[in-house]
Design a protein around this motif. Structure first.
Motif, mmCIF file in Angstrom:
data_model
loop_
_atom_site.group_PDB
_atom_site.id
_atom_site.type_symbol
_atom_site.label_atom_id
_atom_site.label_comp_id
_atom_site.label_asym_id
_atom_site.label_seq_id
_atom_site.Cartn_x
_atom_site.Cartn_y
_atom_site.Cartn_z
ATOM 1 N N ARG A 39 6.923 5.322 -1.486
ATOM 2 C CA ARG A 39 8.445 5.145 -1.126
ATOM 3 C C ARG A 39 8.844 4.378 -1.373
ATOM 4 N N VAL A 40 8.444 2.854 -0.829
ATOM 5 C CA VAL A 40 9.109 2.179 -0.206
ATOM 6 C C VAL A 40 8.838 0.837 -2.003
ATOM 7 N N GLU B 15 14.949 -0.225 -3.630
ATOM 8 C CA GLU B 15 15.170 -0.266 -2.657
ATOM 9 C C GLU B 15 14.008 -0.425 -1.046
ATOM 10 N N GLN C 246 13.294 -0.999 3.076
ATOM 11 C CA GLN C 246 13.061 -0.516 4.220
ATOM 12 C C GLN C 246 13.556 -1.346 5.102
ATOM 13 N N ASP D 162 10.763 3.478 10.353
ATOM 14 C CA ASP D 162 11.935 4.014 9.126
ATOM 15 C C ASP D 162 13.289 4.952 10.460
ATOM 16 N N GLU D 163 14.245 3.867 9.591
ATOM 17 C CA GLU D 163 15.293 4.797 10.929
ATOM 18 C C GLU D 163 16.236 6.198 10.533
ATOM 19 N N THR D 164 15.823 6.027 8.980
ATOM 20 C CA THR D 164 16.757 7.336 9.152
ATOM 21 C C THR D 164 15.900 8.908 9.109
ATOM 22 N N PHE E 175 3.794 6.922 2.006
ATOM 23 C CA PHE E 175 4.890 5.929 1.997
ATOM 24 C C PHE E 175 4.975 4.014 0.838
#
Length: 367
Positions: free
Chosen positions: A22-23, A101, A103, A108-110, A19
């Protein structure tokens, strides 16, 4: 790993690191990986480990402070020699305020693209149903060439078996003081109902298919459902998957769980209610949610994000949580549906053959 059981420490750490990789940073500007490394430095007593963490933290902070570097090819219209020598990295004014990027929300709303593909597949199992009202055994007409019709939504619950609301087939309005249809009129209205699949476009003028004699198989006014035999002319229409467990939600819990409603509001082409679609309340007897619906949406499947049906939509009421706000505005109404486990429980006790047909039909469905 079984649902509800925590991951072992090594897998939990791997998931957390994935995680954090990625963020890069949260909307607050905080960098999750930097926070993690700082915490490890403070909590560990191993000198060698501290050295490893400090080296990693220095690299993260260097990346955090460095300007965003892009190449000329990354910006349309940029010259190869813009600000620096051809081919070299350069920084434009437009990019000086750009960060990695972020969040935006706490979670995570994707969603995976599979969500859309599965939703499209589910839409093929939902139909518009049109009821022609009958009074004392006679079809009712507004004028000589205008039948009195009412609209609803239904869906395939087992091969050859459709479900909608009892009140959709009943086609009476308590608002105007109308009593329920007689048993014979109710049956006639089910048999003369027209069902139409794949109604997605306004200019699609195809007519529906009449269900015909023996269409009504079972119904219950309290749980507000009616089971209908679908003609073979529809071909193979896969049933929607059913949730075996209710969606549970107490009023004192924050909004989080969402549902999606495939529907024919006002008899119009199919629409999907999936914005501001939070569950307000969920227990054994009712599922309440904020997803938009309209007249004609009755009988729609209320699906979770895996497109399993959690409830049969039947209407709206005053909101259960009087203090509930959404986007800064006080919510006054909520939509409601009958949880699927309640309907299955009723069928098992009163219509064993139909219950078995539904259970057998669910067995071969892929998630």
């Amino acid at each position: 790993m079984l649902p509800g059981f925590p991951l072992p420490p090594n897998l939990r750490l791997r998931a957390d690191l994935d995680f954090m990789n990625r963020v890069h940073n949260l909307v607050t500007g905080e960098v999750p990986l930097a926070i993690f490394l700082s915490t490890m430095i403070e909590s560990t007593g191993d000198a060698a480990a501290i050295g490893v963490f400090e080296t990693a933290l220095a690299k993260v902070k260097a990346l955090e402070q460095a300007p965003l570097v892009v190449t000329p090819e990354a910006i349309p219209g940029a010259a190869a020699d813009d600000q620096v020598q051809p081919g070299g990295p350069y920084l434009t004014t437009a990019n000086r305020e750009v960060s990695w990027e972020a969040q935006i929300s706490e979670f995570d709303e994707t969603l995976a693209i599979r969500y859309l593909r599965m939703g499209t597949r589910a839409a093929g199992s939902v139909f518009k149903i049109v009821i022609h009202r009958h009074i004392h055994g006679e079809a009712e007409f507004i004028t000589d060439d205008r039948p009195r019709l009412s609209n609803g939504t239904g869906w395939v619950i087992a091969p050859g078996l459709g479900i909608t609301n009892h009140h959709v087939v009943n086609a009476r309005s308590a608002l105007f003081g109308e009593g329920d249809a007689t048993v014979d009129d109710f049956r006639l209205q089910a048999e003369t109902a027209k069902v139409r699949f794949d109604y997605f476009e306004v200019n699609d003028t195809a007519d529906g298919v009449v269900l015909g004699p023996g269409a009504l198989l079972a119904s219950d006014a309290e749980l507000d459902f009616a089971l209908l035999q679908l003609p073979n002319t529809f071909g193979i229409r896969l049933p929607l998957r059913l949730r075996q467990q209710k969606i549970g939600k107490r009023l004192d819990q924050p909004l989080g769980t969402r549902v999606n409603v495939l529907q024919h509001p006002n008899g119009s082409p199919m629409r999907l209610g999936f914005r501001n679609n939070f569950v307000v309340l969920g227990d054994d007897n009712v599922l309440a949610y904020l997803t938009d619906t309209a007249s004609g949406s009755s009988g729609s499947p209320v699906c979770d994000d895996a497109w399993s049906v959690a409830a049969l939509h039947y209407g709206s009421r005053g909101v259960s949580d009087q203090n509930l706000k959404l986007m800064g505005r006080l919510v006054k109404q909520e939509n409601v549906g009958t949880p699927i486990p309640q309907i299955l429980k009723h069928l098992a006790a009163n219509h064993a053959r139909l219950h078995k047909q539904i259970v057998d039909g669910q067995a071969g469905l892929k998630p």
